[in-house]
Design a protein around this motif. Structure first.
Motif, PDB file in Angstrom:
ATOM      1  N   THR A  12     -51.696  38.264  -8.590  1.00  0.00           N
ATOM      2  CA  THR A  12     -53.015  37.960  -9.160  1.00  0.00           C
ATOM      3  C   THR A  12     -53.361  36.493  -8.911  1.00  0.00           C
ATOM      4  O   THR A  12     -52.510  35.690  -8.523  1.00  0.00           O
ATOM      5  N   VAL A  13     -54.607  36.146  -9.196  1.00  0.00           N
ATOM      6  CA  VAL A  13     -55.049  34.753  -9.078  1.00  0.00           C
ATOM      7  C   VAL A  13     -54.225  33.853  -9.990  1.00  0.00           C
ATOM      8  O   VAL A  13     -53.916  32.706  -9.640  1.00  0.00           O
ATOM      9  N   GLY A  40     -50.948  42.412  -4.353  1.00  0.00           N
ATOM     10  CA  GLY A  40     -52.017  42.518  -5.334  1.00  0.00           C
ATOM     11  C   GLY A  40     -53.352  42.663  -4.644  1.00  0.00           C
ATOM     12  O   GLY A  40     -53.504  42.305  -3.473  1.00  0.00           O
ATOM     13  N   GLU A  41     -54.330  43.180  -5.354  1.00  0.00           N
ATOM     14  CA  GLU A  41     -55.679  43.360  -4.820  1.00  0.00           C
ATOM     15  C   GLU A  41     -56.545  42.170  -5.212  1.00  0.00           C
ATOM     16  O   GLU A  41     -56.711  41.871  -6.404  1.00  0.00           O
ATOM     17  N   PHE A  42     -57.103  41.492  -4.225  1.00  0.00           N
ATOM     18  CA  PHE A  42     -57.949  40.326  -4.458  1.00  0.00           C
ATOM     19  C   PHE A  42     -59.353  40.615  -3.945  1.00  0.00           C
ATOM     20  O   PHE A  42     -59.571  40.718  -2.733  1.00  0.00           O
ATOM     21  N   ASN A  43     -60.312  40.769  -4.873  1.00  0.00           N
ATOM     22  CA  ASN A  43     -61.693  40.933  -4.429  1.00  0.00           C
ATOM     23  C   ASN A  43     -62.219  39.582  -3.939  1.00  0.00           C
ATOM     24  O   ASN A  43     -61.501  38.577  -3.937  1.00  0.00           O
ATOM     25  N   ARG A  44     -63.461  39.537  -3.553  1.00  0.00           N
ATOM     26  CA  ARG A  44     -63.981  38.300  -2.942  1.00  0.00           C
ATOM     27  C   ARG A  44     -64.003  37.134  -3.917  1.00  0.00           C
ATOM     28  O   ARG A  44     -63.696  35.999  -3.545  1.00  0.00           O
ATOM     29  N   ASP A  45     -64.353  37.400  -5.159  1.00  0.00           N
ATOM     30  CA  ASP A  45     -64.334  36.316  -6.147  1.00  0.00           C
ATOM     31  C   ASP A  45     -62.912  35.819  -6.372  1.00  0.00           C
ATOM     32  O   ASP A  45     -62.669  34.608  -6.472  1.00  0.00           O
ATOM     33  N   ASP A  46     -61.963  36.759  -6.464  1.00  0.00           N
ATOM     34  CA  ASP A  46     -60.561  36.386  -6.629  1.00  0.00           C
ATOM     35  C   ASP A  46     -60.080  35.560  -5.440  1.00  0.00           C
ATOM     36  O   ASP A  46     -59.354  34.570  -5.595  1.00  0.00           O
ATOM     37  N   THR A  47     -60.475  35.969  -4.260  1.00  0.00           N
ATOM     38  CA  THR A  47     -60.042  35.275  -3.039  1.00  0.00           C
ATOM     39  C   THR A  47     -60.566  33.839  -3.008  1.00  0.00           C
ATOM     40  O   THR A  47     -59.817  32.901  -2.709  1.00  0.00           O
ATOM     41  N   LYS A  48     -61.829  33.679  -3.336  1.00  0.00           N
ATOM     42  CA  LYS A  48     -62.407  32.332  -3.369  1.00  0.00           C
ATOM     43  C   LYS A  48     -61.676  31.452  -4.372  1.00  0.00           C
ATOM     44  O   LYS A  48     -61.352  30.283  -4.098  1.00  0.00           O
ATOM     45  N   LYS A  49     -61.404  32.002  -5.556  1.00  0.00           N
ATOM     46  CA  LYS A  49     -60.714  31.239  -6.596  1.00  0.00           C
ATOM     47  C   LYS A  49     -59.296  30.905  -6.170  1.00  0.00           C
ATOM     48  O   LYS A  49     -58.814  29.777  -6.377  1.00  0.00           O
ATOM     49  N   ALA A  50     -58.612  31.869  -5.554  1.00  0.00           N
ATOM     50  CA  ALA A  50     -57.232  31.639  -5.103  1.00  0.00           C
ATOM     51  C   ALA A  50     -57.180  30.534  -4.047  1.00  0.00           C
ATOM     52  O   ALA A  50     -56.284  29.674  -4.077  1.00  0.00           O
ATOM     53  N   ILE A  51     -58.122  30.549  -3.122  1.00  0.00           N
ATOM     54  CA  ILE A  51     -58.159  29.510  -2.087  1.00  0.00           C
ATOM     55  C   ILE A  51     -58.412  28.145  -2.713  1.00  0.00           C
ATOM     56  O   ILE A  51     -57.764  27.146  -2.371  1.00  0.00           O
ATOM     57  N   LEU A  53     -57.716  27.170  -5.791  1.00  0.00           N
ATOM     58  CA  LEU A  53     -56.533  26.752  -6.542  1.00  0.00           C
ATOM     59  C   LEU A  53     -55.409  26.315  -5.600  1.00  0.00           C
ATOM     60  O   LEU A  53     -54.754  25.289  -5.827  1.00  0.00           O
ATOM     61  N   ALA A  54     -55.183  27.090  -4.549  1.00  0.00           N
ATOM     62  CA  ALA A  54     -54.118  26.750  -3.598  1.00  0.00           C
ATOM     63  C   ALA A  54     -54.397  25.414  -2.925  1.00  0.00           C
ATOM     64  O   ALA A  54     -53.503  24.560  -2.812  1.00  0.00           O
ATOM     65  N   HIS A  55     -55.628  25.217  -2.502  1.00  0.00           N
ATOM     66  CA  HIS A  55     -55.973  23.964  -1.835  1.00  0.00           C
ATOM     67  C   HIS A  55     -55.872  22.769  -2.781  1.00  0.00           C
ATOM     68  O   HIS A  55     -55.560  21.650  -2.348  1.00  0.00           O
ATOM     69  N   SER A  56     -56.111  22.997  -4.069  1.00  0.00           N
ATOM     70  CA  SER A  56     -55.991  21.900  -5.036  1.00  0.00           C
ATOM     71  C   SER A  56     -54.554  21.405  -5.141  1.00  0.00           C
ATOM     72  O   SER A  56     -54.300  20.279  -5.574  1.00  0.00           O
ATOM     73  N   LYS A  57     -53.607  22.267  -4.739  1.00  0.00           N
ATOM     74  CA  LYS A  57     -52.182  21.915  -4.751  1.00  0.00           C
ATOM     75  C   LYS A  57     -51.657  21.613  -3.344  1.00  0.00           C
ATOM     76  O   LYS A  57     -50.452  21.467  -3.142  1.00  0.00           O
ATOM     77  N   GLY A  58     -52.576  21.537  -2.386  1.00  0.00           N
ATOM     78  CA  GLY A  58     -52.172  21.247  -1.019  1.00  0.00           C
ATOM     79  C   GLY A  58     -51.499  22.415  -0.313  1.00  0.00           C
ATOM     80  O   GLY A  58     -50.746  22.227   0.644  1.00  0.00           O
ATOM     81  N   LYS A  59     -51.778  23.647  -0.758  1.00  0.00           N
ATOM     82  CA  LYS A  59     -51.172  24.840  -0.185  1.00  0.00           C
ATOM     83  C   LYS A  59     -52.197  25.596   0.663  1.00  0.00           C
ATOM     84  O   LYS A  59     -53.396  25.364   0.584  1.00  0.00           O
ATOM     85  N   LYS A  60     -51.696  26.549   1.457  1.00  0.00           N
ATOM     86  CA  LYS A  60     -52.550  27.316   2.358  1.00  0.00           C
ATOM     87  C   LYS A  60     -52.694  28.762   1.894  1.00  0.00           C
ATOM     88  O   LYS A  60     -51.842  29.271   1.162  1.00  0.00           O
ATOM     89  N   VAL A  61     -53.771  29.400   2.352  1.00  0.00           N
ATOM     90  CA  VAL A  61     -54.010  30.812   2.046  1.00  0.00           C
ATOM     91  C   VAL A  61     -54.346  31.538   3.341  1.00  0.00           C
ATOM     92  O   VAL A  61     -55.221  31.113   4.102  1.00  0.00           O
ATOM     93  N   TYR A  62     -53.639  32.636   3.579  1.00  0.00           N
ATOM     94  CA  TYR A  62     -53.871  33.470   4.739  1.00  0.00           C
ATOM     95  C   TYR A  62     -54.436  34.814   4.279  1.00  0.00           C
ATOM     96  O   TYR A  62     -53.892  35.445   3.372  1.00  0.00           O
ATOM     97  N   ILE A  63     -55.514  35.241   4.907  1.00  0.00           N
ATOM     98  CA  ILE A  63     -56.184  36.483   4.532  1.00  0.00           C
ATOM     99  C   ILE A  63     -55.685  37.630   5.412  1.00  0.00           C
ATOM    100  O   ILE A  63     -55.721  37.547   6.642  1.00  0.00           O
ATOM    101  N   ALA A  64     -55.212  38.691   4.774  1.00  0.00           N
ATOM    102  CA  ALA A  64     -54.675  39.839   5.500  1.00  0.00           C
ATOM    103  C   ALA A  64     -55.805  40.735   6.003  1.00  0.00           C
ATOM    104  O   ALA A  64     -56.583  41.266   5.216  1.00  0.00           O
TER     105      ALA A  64
END
Length: 309
Positions: A12-13, A40-51, A53-64
């Motif tokens: 989850t996010v 987990g299932e990430f809808n578009r809002d979840d995906t935007k939020k996850a990206i 949050l990850a970027h705020s910690k200097g991390k990357k997100v890859y979309i499947a």
């Protein structure tokens, strides 16, 4: 020698920040309409939020986007690829050339990771897709450690290897695969079928239980054991493998968090003092065995050709 990325699959996010703080460097997420076997299932809002949050910690997100696409979904690829790009995703994971062609058209700057899960078995094929535009190849789970090291030596792209979690043994676009076994009166039978979750194929001859679940992409039968090579990372670290993946499919957030912490500790130990890693690796393995479900023992997958399906 560079330290590899530690790649994790959140549920989850809410998992993003804890996993980032536990040592994850990057995350794989998406929605089952486009991606295979997601934790987990990430809808578009979840995906935007996850990206975010990850970027705020200097991390990357890859979309499947590594599903097997039929004609009816082709028209959706442009919109979802554009969404991934505009949301700030760091890469798209693909297996179907249709995704690569779509990305070149609508998001030419997007980094692409080639992942078919089964056909990345030699370095020449990895380089073929690299020359087509992929920056990374996700190696098949069925190759051994010597082959992984050799592929890294010759690869012109980044190399990703799964080091922990279950693997897929079989996928069918059809749903309700278990009906075949029931109809044929085979030795394997479906357990918990009425609940439509926590289902297993039970092979009584080998006393194995194969997790089975169904989503929009069909039916997936998973391995009876989980890969764990936390005590066998040395050769891949020396070889310079670019990314170690922890696959959290059918696992709880708490389990994924604990495994992430353990692998982060193992990798850091190796780079700080290889001898300390050698001294501590058995303890790290024991820590993970202590939280492992008793019905899913660890093995080393195909790293040493121990697993036979």
């Amino acid at each position: 020698m560079k330290k590899p990325e530690l790649l994790v699959t959140p549920v989850t996010v809410e998992d993003i920040i804890p996993l980032a703080e536990a040592g994850a460097d990057a995350f794989v997420l998406g929605e089952q309409r486009f991606g295979l076997r997601l934790a987990g299932e990430f809808n578009r809002d979840d995906t935007k939020k996850a990206i975010e949050l990850a970027h705020s910690k200097g991390k990357k997100v890859y979309i499947a986007m590594n599903a097997i696409f039929h004609n009816e979904k082709i028209e959706e690829l442009k919109d979802y690829t554009r969404f991934a790009s505009e949301s700030g995703a760091d890469a798209i994971i693909f297996g179907d050339p249709a995704v690569l062609m779509t990305a070149k058209e609508v998001a030419p700057e997007m980094k692409l990771h080639w992942n078919t899960e089964t056909t990345a078995t030699n370095w020449y094929t990895c380089n073929y897709w690299g020359r087509k535009g992929a920056k990374r190849a996700v190696l098949a789970r069925e190759i051994n450690l010597d082959a992984i090291v050799e592929m890294k030596e010759h690869a012109e792209v980044e190399i990703e290897v799964q080091v922990h979690g279950m693997t897929c043994m079989f996928q069918s676009k059809r749903s309700l695969l278990g009906n075949y076994f029931l109809y044929q009166d085979k030795a394997m039978e479906i357990e918990n079928r009425k609940q439509q979750k926590n289902m297993f194929l039970h092979d009584k001859e080998r006393e194995n239980k194969y997790p089975i679940f169904e989503d929009e992409n069909g039916t997936h039968i998973m391995s009876p054991n989980d890969i764990c090579v936390i005590d066998e990372l040395g050769e891949m670290l020396e070889a310079g493998v670019d990314s170690f993946k922890i696959d959290g499919i059918l696992k709880s957030p708490e389990y994924i968090l604990a495994v992430t912490k353990a692998y982060r500790k193992a990798m850091d130990l190796y780079f700080e003092d290889p001898e300390r890693y050698e001294e501590e690796k058995e303890n790290l393995l024991s820590e993970l065995e202590a939280i492992q479900p008793p019905n899913r023992p660890f093995d080393t997958g195909f790293f040493f050709k121990e697993t036979v399906y």
